[in-house]
Design a protein around this motif. Structure first.
Motif, PDB file in Angstrom:
ATOM      1  N   VAL A 126       7.364   8.314   1.832  1.00 28.57           N
ATOM      2  CA  VAL A 126       7.572   7.174   0.937  1.00 28.57           C
ATOM      3  C   VAL A 126       7.773   5.920   1.778  1.00 28.57           C
ATOM      4  O   VAL A 126       8.116   5.997   2.961  1.00 28.57           O
ATOM      5  CB  VAL A 126       8.797   7.384   0.012  1.00 28.57           C
ATOM      6  CG1 VAL A 126       8.568   8.548  -0.936  1.00 28.57           C
ATOM      7  CG2 VAL A 126      10.066   7.601   0.832  1.00 28.57           C
ATOM      8  N   THR A 160       0.594   7.400   2.883  1.00 27.31           N
ATOM      9  CA  THR A 160      -0.004   8.726   2.723  1.00 27.31           C
ATOM     10  C   THR A 160       0.099   9.507   4.022  1.00 27.31           C
ATOM     11  O   THR A 160       0.214   8.923   5.107  1.00 27.31           O
ATOM     12  CB  THR A 160      -1.482   8.641   2.320  1.00 27.31           C
ATOM     13  OG1 THR A 160      -2.198   7.924   3.346  1.00 27.31           O
ATOM     14  CG2 THR A 160      -1.656   7.919   0.997  1.00 27.31           C
ATOM     15  N   GLN A 169       0.833  -1.197   0.000  1.00 24.21           N
ATOM     16  CA  GLN A 169       0.000   0.000   0.000  1.00 24.21           C
ATOM     17  C   GLN A 169       0.868   1.249   0.000  1.00 24.21           C
ATOM     18  O   GLN A 169       1.827   1.370   0.743  1.00 24.21           O
ATOM     19  CB  GLN A 169      -0.905   0.009   1.226  1.00 24.21           C
ATOM     20  CG  GLN A 169      -1.793   1.240   1.321  1.00 24.21           C
ATOM     21  CD  GLN A 169      -2.655   1.227   2.559  1.00 24.21           C
ATOM     22  OE1 GLN A 169      -2.781   0.192   3.216  1.00 24.21           O
ATOM     23  NE2 GLN A 169      -3.236   2.364   2.893  1.00 24.21           N
ATOM     24  N   ILE A 170       0.546   2.209  -0.854  1.00 23.23           N
ATOM     25  CA  ILE A 170       1.311   3.443  -0.942  1.00 23.23           C
ATOM     26  C   ILE A 170       1.056   4.265   0.318  1.00 23.23           C
ATOM     27  O   ILE A 170      -0.094   4.533   0.677  1.00 23.23           O
ATOM     28  CB  ILE A 170       0.908   4.248  -2.194  1.00 23.23           C
ATOM     29  CG1 ILE A 170       1.304   3.489  -3.457  1.00 23.23           C
ATOM     30  CG2 ILE A 170       1.545   5.635  -2.177  1.00 23.23           C
ATOM     31  CD1 ILE A 170       0.910   4.182  -4.735  1.00 23.23           C
ATOM     32  N   TYR A 224       9.255   3.437  -2.512  1.00 24.60           N
ATOM     33  CA  TYR A 224       8.068   3.445  -3.353  1.00 24.60           C
ATOM     34  C   TYR A 224       7.066   4.427  -2.747  1.00 24.60           C
ATOM     35  O   TYR A 224       7.096   4.717  -1.556  1.00 24.60           O
ATOM     36  CB  TYR A 224       7.450   2.049  -3.453  1.00 24.60           C
ATOM     37  CG  TYR A 224       6.953   1.484  -2.139  1.00 24.60           C
ATOM     38  CD1 TYR A 224       5.636   1.681  -1.716  1.00 24.60           C
ATOM     39  CD2 TYR A 224       7.796   0.745  -1.306  1.00 24.60           C
ATOM     40  CE1 TYR A 224       5.181   1.166  -0.515  1.00 24.60           C
ATOM     41  CE2 TYR A 224       7.351   0.228  -0.098  1.00 24.60           C
ATOM     42  CZ  TYR A 224       6.043   0.435   0.287  1.00 24.60           C
ATOM     43  OH  TYR A 224       5.584  -0.060   1.476  1.00 24.60           O
ATOM     44  N   GLY A 225       6.184   4.932  -3.586  1.00 26.37           N
ATOM     45  CA  GLY A 225       5.171   5.869  -3.120  1.00 26.37           C
ATOM     46  C   GLY A 225       4.967   6.999  -4.105  1.00 26.37           C
ATOM     47  O   GLY A 225       5.590   7.060  -5.173  1.00 26.37           O
ATOM     48  N   ASP A 226       4.103   7.923  -3.738  1.00 21.92           N
ATOM     49  CA  ASP A 226       3.761   9.071  -4.577  1.00 21.92           C
ATOM     50  C   ASP A 226       4.513  10.289  -4.044  1.00 21.92           C
ATOM     51  O   ASP A 226       4.076  10.961  -3.107  1.00 21.92           O
ATOM     52  CB  ASP A 226       2.253   9.315  -4.554  1.00 21.92           C
ATOM     53  CG  ASP A 226       1.821  10.428  -5.500  1.00 21.92           C
ATOM     54  OD1 ASP A 226       2.692  10.975  -6.202  1.00 21.92           O
ATOM     55  OD2 ASP A 226       0.615  10.741  -5.539  1.00 21.92           O
TER      56      ASP A 226
END
Length: 566
Positions: free
Chosen positions: A384, A308, A305-306, A393-395
């Motif tokens: 991240v 947040t 899961q990204i 990983y992530g936005d």
């Protein structure tokens, strides 16, 4: 004595009547007395009687006092006459200003007069400090979904929790908050000692749309209501409705068994094909003399899961959630968000380059608070994740910026001169604007107090960004003024130290008299006011002097002055 004072019989009855009337007037003259006993505060959560030198958020406090019955009491302040009232027969009077008093110190003095008294009498000063009223609108800070995997809810969200938890703040300890759903009262909650409140619907909310508002009714009947919080309730389907009856359950079981058999058959076919392919590959390798003993690298798709950042909480001063791009006076705010359970995430501040690692809990939530105070100014947070190979990983484009204002900061930054051409002035400047506008910063949502040469000049309210402006109500005197500011937290009451002084000199406006021709003065600025006589020019040589002749012989003569003797 005039004969008009006697009656027809010549007696002194008229004189006697006049003497009695004069004695009656003297007897009727009364002693005056007046005082202000207390003031009534009828605004805000705390109301009641106030003694002198107290604070009040009632801008129209009611003064109560005592005085000579049927006399007239005039109320004065340092700015002049405020109004008047008549004392009743019991020697009591009440006075409420018709207009709201501005924030600041106000000194009230009663002056009483009576037709039977020759002079008026002044009472003692009664001082009150009027402050900005405390907002009574309940603030919704958090709404929590406690069903299944808990989460925070925003207005307009859909939830399967029929009893979500609302938490908020209002500076009204002990007061009651009414809860309305589409305008209908459905519950209430009492504000706790420090202004916090928590509400859980009881009975539970029914399926459908709900518009919840939280309101307080003050002592004057004014309603202070929050903005509607919209929720869409969709309760989960119960296990009893999963199957209509036993026959439906059997049909479902048969379908599941058929699907399972088909899946097993497909798996067997796939295994056989895979075995045949491996056998063919081995044969090909043997035929070519090569070996297929090595394994290729495997590409594992990302299923984590990204992470947040869901919220940033301010726990200093005016506590609550900070919106992206908002201002916080908490130098160590708490960041919260979601991520893969058990994963490690990295919180970064792009403005400073600092970072910290945080562990996500078993339910997928994480929280982080700086171990040291953040610097004043903008901070841009992002987050991240770190996978098992150490890769991120992530936005990275999901940013959460906030602006940090230190709670001890307050000061005067500039002054606006509105007389003539508008201009911005810095400390040490001169201005002909006797009512200049001061600009500065302080505690967000708090009060600002402005002092001039150590004397309180007035006060105002600081906006959410920590900015304020102040214009004196009365013109300032000519000369040098040393301004300073002090901000007060609206909720805790804590005051900051006094700011550095801001010096400004008020100078008179230059006025050119109307009877002077400015054009003539400007056109010949170097010309003398009175023209000098020019000497006559002559081309001939002057004659040689032969003698001196007095222009007026009488001026050179002397006379003997003889004074006459008597």
């Amino acid at each position: 004595m005039s004969a008009g004072l006697y009656n027809d019989n010549g007696s002194g009855a008229a004189v006697e009547q006049l003497q009695q009337a004069a004695a009656h007037d003297v007897a009727q003259e009364i002693a005056l007395a007046v005082s202000i006993k207390h003031a009534e505060d009828n605004v805000g959560p705390e109301t009641g009687n106030l003694s002198a030198r107290q604070y009040t958020d009632d801008s129209q406090p009611t003064l109560q006092g005592a005085g000579t019955p049927n006399a007239i009491v005039k109320i004065y302040t340092e700015r002049g006459l405020l109004g008047s009232v008549q004392v009743n027969e019991n020697g009591e009077w009440r006075f409420t200003p018709e207009i709201a008093l501005p924030p600041g110190v106000h000194r009230f003095r009663p002056v009483i007069s009576h037709p039977d008294a020759d002079n008026s009498l002044s009472g003692a000063w009664f001082e009150l400090t009027v402050i900005a009223p405390v907002p009574l609108t309940p603030e919704i800070m958090d709404v929590r979904d406690n069903e299944g995997r808990s989460s925070w809810l925003n207005s307009g969200a859909t939830t399967d929790d029929t009893t979500p938890t609302f938490t908020g703040f209002v500076d009204a300890p002990g007061m009651t908050i009414l809860v309305r759903d589409h305008g209908k009262v459905t519950g209430s909650v009492e504000v706790e000692e420090y202004g916090d409140w928590t509400y859980t619907p009881n009975p539970a909310l029914e399926a459908g749309s709900h518009s919840l508002t939280f309101e307080i009714i003050d002592s004057q009947g004014n309603v202070h209501a929050s903005a509607p919080f919209i929720l869409q309730i969709t309760p989960p389907v119960s296990a009893q409705t999963a199957g209509a009856d036993e026959q439906t359950d059997k049909i479902i079981e048969a379908a599941e068994a058929a699907a399972k058999a088909a899946a097993e058959q497909a798996a067997a076919v796939e295994a056989a094909a895979k075995a045949a392919a491996e056998q063919a590959a081995a044969a090909e390798a043997a035929a070519s003399g090569s070996s297929a003993s090595g394994e290729g690298s495997k590409l594992v798709p990302l299923t984590s899961q990204i992470p947040t950042i869901d919220s940033i909480h301010d726990g200093q001063g005016r506590q609550g959630l900070v919106a992206p791009g908002g201002t916080s006076d908490d130098t160590m705010p708490t960041l919260r968000g979601q991520g893969e359970p058990g994963a490690t995430i990295v919180v970064r501040d792009l403005a400073t380059g600092d970072s910290a690692e945080v562990k996500v809990d078993s339910e997928g939530w994480w929280a982080w608070k700086p171990v040291a105070s953040l610097s004043e100014g903008e901070h841009i947070f992002t987050v991240v994740g770190i996978d098992e190979n150490g890769d991120e990983y992530g936005d990275v484009s999901a940013l959460f910026p906030i602006n940090i204002v230190h709670p001890t900061d307050n000061g005067i930054t500039s002054v606006t001169d509105d007389v003539g051409d508008t201009e911005t002035l810095l400390a040490g400047a001169q201005t002909d604007d006797a009512r200049p506008t001061l600009h500065g910063f302080g505690l967000p949502y708090g009060d600002i107090w402005i002092y001039d040469n150590g004397r309180l000049l007035g006060s105002g309210i600081i906006n959410g960004k920590g900015e304020w402006s102040f214009t004196p109500e009365q013109p300032l005197s000519e000369g040098i003024h040393q301004f300073s500011a002090m901000s007060t937290d609206l909720f805790s009451g804590a005051r900051t130290p006094s700011s550095p002084t801001f010096e400004l000199e008020i100078v008179p406006v230059a006025v050119v008299p109307e009877n002077i021709n400015r054009r003539s003065l400007l056109q010949e600025a170097d010309a003398p006011l009175f023209a000098e006589a020019e000497p006559a020019l002559s081309t001939t040589q002057p004659a040689e002097p032969v003698g001196f002749v007095p222009a007026s012989p009488s001026l050179l003569q002397t006379e003997e002055i003889v004074l006459p003797l008597y």
